[in-house]
Design an enzyme around this catalytic site. Structure first.
Site, PDB file in Angstrom:
ATOM      1  N   HIS A  82     -13.339  32.452  67.091  1.00  0.00           N
ATOM      2  CA  HIS A  82     -12.003  32.983  66.779  1.00  0.00           C
ATOM      3  C   HIS A  82     -11.096  31.881  66.241  1.00  0.00           C
ATOM      4  O   HIS A  82     -10.443  32.049  65.205  1.00  0.00           O
ATOM      5  CB  HIS A  82     -11.405  33.601  68.046  1.00  0.00           C
ATOM      6  CG  HIS A  82     -10.002  34.088  67.892  1.00  0.00           C
ATOM      7  ND1 HIS A  82      -9.691  35.401  67.637  1.00  0.00           N
ATOM      8  CD2 HIS A  82      -8.813  33.432  67.961  1.00  0.00           C
ATOM      9  CE1 HIS A  82      -8.384  35.537  67.539  1.00  0.00           C
ATOM     10  NE2 HIS A  82      -7.821  34.353  67.740  1.00  0.00           N
ATOM     11  N   GLU A  83     -11.059  30.736  66.930  1.00  0.00           N
ATOM     12  CA  GLU A  83     -10.192  29.640  66.479  1.00  0.00           C
ATOM     13  C   GLU A  83     -10.686  29.062  65.147  1.00  0.00           C
ATOM     14  O   GLU A  83      -9.882  28.663  64.302  1.00  0.00           O
ATOM     15  CB  GLU A  83     -10.133  28.549  67.551  1.00  0.00           C
ATOM     16  CG  GLU A  83      -9.594  29.006  68.902  1.00  0.00           C
ATOM     17  CD  GLU A  83      -8.227  29.652  68.812  1.00  0.00           C
ATOM     18  OE1 GLU A  83      -7.474  29.343  67.863  1.00  0.00           O
ATOM     19  OE2 GLU A  83      -7.909  30.483  69.681  1.00  0.00           O
ATOM     20  N   HIS A 106      -9.317  31.059  62.352  1.00  0.00           N
ATOM     21  CA  HIS A 106      -7.967  30.645  61.945  1.00  0.00           C
ATOM     22  C   HIS A 106      -8.036  29.445  61.004  1.00  0.00           C
ATOM     23  O   HIS A 106      -7.336  29.393  59.991  1.00  0.00           O
ATOM     24  CB  HIS A 106      -7.135  30.288  63.175  1.00  0.00           C
ATOM     25  CG  HIS A 106      -6.657  31.471  63.955  1.00  0.00           C
ATOM     26  ND1 HIS A 106      -6.134  32.593  63.364  1.00  0.00           N
ATOM     27  CD2 HIS A 106      -6.614  31.700  65.300  1.00  0.00           C
ATOM     28  CE1 HIS A 106      -5.795  33.467  64.298  1.00  0.00           C
ATOM     29  NE2 HIS A 106      -6.082  32.951  65.472  1.00  0.00           N
ATOM     30  N   HIS A 140      -4.573  37.141  62.702  1.00  0.00           N
ATOM     31  CA  HIS A 140      -5.056  38.162  63.621  1.00  0.00           C
ATOM     32  C   HIS A 140      -5.135  39.516  62.918  1.00  0.00           C
ATOM     33  O   HIS A 140      -4.281  39.858  62.103  1.00  0.00           O
ATOM     34  CB  HIS A 140      -4.140  38.255  64.842  1.00  0.00           C
ATOM     35  CG  HIS A 140      -4.233  37.059  65.739  1.00  0.00           C
ATOM     36  ND1 HIS A 140      -3.142  36.301  66.090  1.00  0.00           N
ATOM     37  CD2 HIS A 140      -5.294  36.478  66.349  1.00  0.00           C
ATOM     38  CE1 HIS A 140      -3.519  35.309  66.875  1.00  0.00           C
ATOM     39  NE2 HIS A 140      -4.824  35.395  67.042  1.00  0.00           N
TER      40      HIS A 140
END
Length: 741
Positions: free
Chosen positions: A412-413, A416, A422
């Site tokens: 997830h990070e 980014h 998101h």
């Protein structure tokens, strides 16, 4: 006795000869306040120390007042920030580099003269000796003391203020010494600058320490990110803009049941902001609420300004639009992405590599540990789970701290850092989810703001509730028993917030942004598939589909034992499964009609975001994640939107056997029939497909039983008894109830 007297006289002589002895103790004796005779009140040890304290002019009161004086007040949020506390203040194993101090030029040594006397170390001056003794006393002083409450320092919990009001401490007083129990110093009251936050690990720390935890995060960002080191571009300026943005968009949450339940709660309420393991980064980052944008994003001043301007433009639709300035190709990496580790043990580094491997396996993006390049990512074990967004230039950071040890959170990070926001911030999110604003923590509404189509690039893919970039159900909730994000279709509630794997749409977005030119020859891929950048000869298919062109069911862990193609007919069919495999089934109606699926039984571990599950795709677009079921509280009856449907069973990550019962039919309006005898396939065990269910018996069993001669003749007692015993034993063996039904 004579020896004792001799030692005593020697001691007195030493006192007379020691020129600095009395000077060393001079600060402990009474000064302008009258001093104190240490033997005037010898009734108690506490009284002895009280006499040593003297008046306002000297004694231990003055010494400890200097040792326990309030630390410098925190600095104001702004473009420039004072250095945060050092690493010794925190329970971490990383080495955060401190700001480099200006080096002093070493004095030029003098050339030794032939007749010059030898140079010896200069003795300490009286002032140096006094200061040295004070430092020792601060460390080992056993005194019990009470603090006279004074105005607390002015701080707002995330950055030190530069122009804090001066605080003059009042003189300290001493309570009687009580051995061995020592009293603790009362923490300062929260200052008027803002509420306090609970640290990541649940403790009873003072507000001052909580401010240090947030200040540590700011120190990490300043240390590992080049983007915030230039004038007016540091994270203090970002937070000033961010706080103004949160205040501008805050709705207040003044109505509804959630507002009534949370009456009197504030953003800094400790129980509400303690870390919670919900499987997402938001649970681990609760203590950093509103200190990072959307809980885990470290933005630059340019990115934050763009968000503020976009919010203003949303309220003024006739204004000038800013396009694609905060994500997508604007912040795309050029080629292989270099990364480095700062601290961390072997297990933690292995976790990071596994998270990067999820992206490398599905995309053409490659990461190079300690690779060359002026732009690179630093992984470190910081205050939580957070990352820069896109390539911001120079060194940038990804923090995988305590509570973030999950490769799905790492992925997830990393998403980014590749430039993605998101999922629930997409402009079309209202077609799929609904916000329960009454249960959102007051003041955090800005973390749910939608981006406009001018701000983002969706890469031509639809909204995906199963994206690894989607918030979980309890994001920013004031009560963990209440969800803040509710899916429009309630069957998808167990899908949002998953961190098990990258979704097909997650992967497709990255491949379109970074790998669109890898495969020059197009393939006629079906169901939204596209040429795989890691193997251009085949298509990259949505979950559950496989083959060269995505035309059949994907292979599971044991394709020969579970998974494959099923045909829906005019009659009900049933499948019962038990095992620990991943299976993919494709059900098709040959006449072009729709397919009806009924899930009547399910045994999986229940979780808010399912880890092992049954996933059913029944919509027209197989790119999107289907609804996942792991908590069975009702029968799921689904009719497909087209002539095909997919059933995905994911159970290879659990250490227990799962089971489910699924029925299907070509949708023709027929009512669901009563359960019929079914075959339960148990891999690795004996399988008896003719056995009935619930001791009712199947057709074959009843035929065998009816073929046995039934003798009930009183004149033939032996044969009758033999017949009854044989019938009873055979019925038991075949699993048929003894009443013959």
């Amino acid at each position: 006795m004579r020896i004792s007297s001799l030692l005593f006289l020697t001691f007195l002589a030493g006192i007379v000869q020691a020129q600095d002895f009395l000077a060393m103790f001079k600060p402990f004796l009474g000064g302008g306040g009258g001093g104190g005779n240490p033997f005037a009140n010898p009734q108690a040890i506490g009284g002895l120390f009280q006499q040593f304290a003297g008046g306002n002019g000297g004694g231990f009161g003055q010494l400890l007042a200097g040792a326990m004086a309030p630390k410098p007040a925190p600095a104001a949020a702004g473009p420039r920030s004072a250095p945060a506390p050092t690493n010794e203040d925190y329970n971490t194993d990383i080495d955060v580099p401190a700001p480099k101090a200006k080096a002093r030029a070493a004095p030029t040594p003098r050339r030794a003269q032939a007749d010059a006397p030898p140079v010896y170390r200069q003795p300490r001056t009286k002032a140096e000796k006094i200061e040295r003794f004070r430092n020792i006393a601060r460390t080992f002083s056993p005194f019990v003391y009470e603090v006279n409450t004074t105005p607390a320092p002015h701080f707002d919990n995330f950055i030190w203020q530069q122009n804090a009001p001066a605080v003059t401490p009042e003189p300290f007083t001493f309570a009687p010494f009580s051995f061995p129990t020592l009293a603790t110093v009362a923490p300062p009251a929260p200052g008027p600058g803002g509420p306090t936050l609970e640290p990541f690990l649940p403790t009873t720390a003072s507000p001052k320490l909580l401010a240090h935890n947030t200040a540590r995060m700011i120190r990490e960002i300043a240390s590992f990110s080049d983007g915030g080191r230039s004038r007016d571009q540091d994270f203090g300026a970002v937070q000033t803009l961010m706080q103004a943005f949160f205040e501008a968009v805050s709705s207040g949450n003044n109505g509804g049941a959630g507002a009534a339940a949370g009456a009197g709660t504030a953003l800094g309420d400790a129980p509400m902001l303690q870390a919670h393991r919900d499987g997402t980064e938001l649970g681990a980052n609760r203590a950093l609420t509103n200190k990072l944008f959307e809980s885990d994003m470290v933005l630059t001043v340019k990115q934050m300004k763009a968000i503020v301007l976009a919010a203003q433009e949303a309220r003024n639709p006739h204004g000038r639009k800013k396009r694609k300035v905060i994500t997508g190709s604007v912040y795309r990496w050029k080629s292989v992405i270099p990364f480095r580790f700062k601290g961390g043990d072997a297990k933690w580094k292995k976790l990071i590599r596994e998270g990067l491997g999820l992206w490398e396996k599905e995309t053409c993006v490659r990461w190079s540990e300690n690779g060359p390049g002026k732009d690179y990512v630093i992984f470190f074990r910081g205050s939580g789970c957070y990352s820069s967004v896109g390539r911001t230039g120079g060194s940038q950071l990804i923090s995988i701290g305590y509570g973030c040890e999950d490769k799905g959170i790492v992925a997830h990070e990393v998403g980014h850092s590749l430039g993605f926001w998101h999922e629930q911030s997409r402009p079309d999110r209202d077609d799929y989810i609904h916000l329960r604003k009454d249960w959102i923590i007051k003041g955090t509404d800005g973390n749910f703001e939608k981006r406009s189509w001018e701000e983002i690039e969706d890469m031509g893919v639809p909204y995906d509730v199963g994206s690894v970039m989607h918030y979980g159900s309890n994001a920013f909730t004031k009560d963990w028993d209440q969800i803040t994000i509710e899916t429009k279709d309630s069957r998808y509630q167990g899908t949002i917030g998953q961190r098990q794997k990258l979704s097909f749409i997650d992967v497709k977005q990255v491949n379109r942004l970074y790998c669109n030119s890898v495969c020059p020859v197009a393939l006629p891929c079906m169901h939204g598939g596209y040429p795989d950048p890691n193997n251009c000869a085949v298509c990259k298919c949505p979950d559950g589909l496989g083959g060269k062109l995505c035309g059949r069911a994907a292979k599971g862990t044991d394709h020969d034992k579970c998974g494959g193609e099923l045909t829906a007919t005019a009659e009900w069919q049933e499948m019962v499964y038990k095992g620990k495999r991943t299976c993919n089934w494709k059900v098709k109606s040959p006449s072009g009609g729709r397919v009806r699926l009924v899930l009547t039984e399910l045994r999986y571990q229940c979780a808010p975001a399912c880890k092992a599950y049954i996933e059913i795709k029944h919509n027209t677009d197989f790119q999107q994640t289907g609804f996942r079921v792991c908590c069975f509280n009702k029968t799921y009856d689904v009719i497909s939107d087209q002539s095909e449907a997919l059933i995905l069973s994911n159970a290879n990550i659990v250490d227990y056997e799962v089971s489910y019962k699924l029925q299907w039919i070509q949708d023709n309006g027929k009512a669901l029939p009563p359960p019929k005898p079914t075959s339960t396939w148990v891999p690795g065990k004996e399988n008896r497909p003719f056995r009935g269910v619930e001791n009712s018996g199947g057709t074959i069993e009843k035929f065998i039983l009816q073929a046995i001669p039934k003798i009930r003749d009183s004149h033939r007692p032996l044969e009758s008894i033999t017949s009854i015993v044989a019938e009873y034993g055979l019925a038991t063996l075949l699993g048929i109830s003894h009443n013959g039904k």
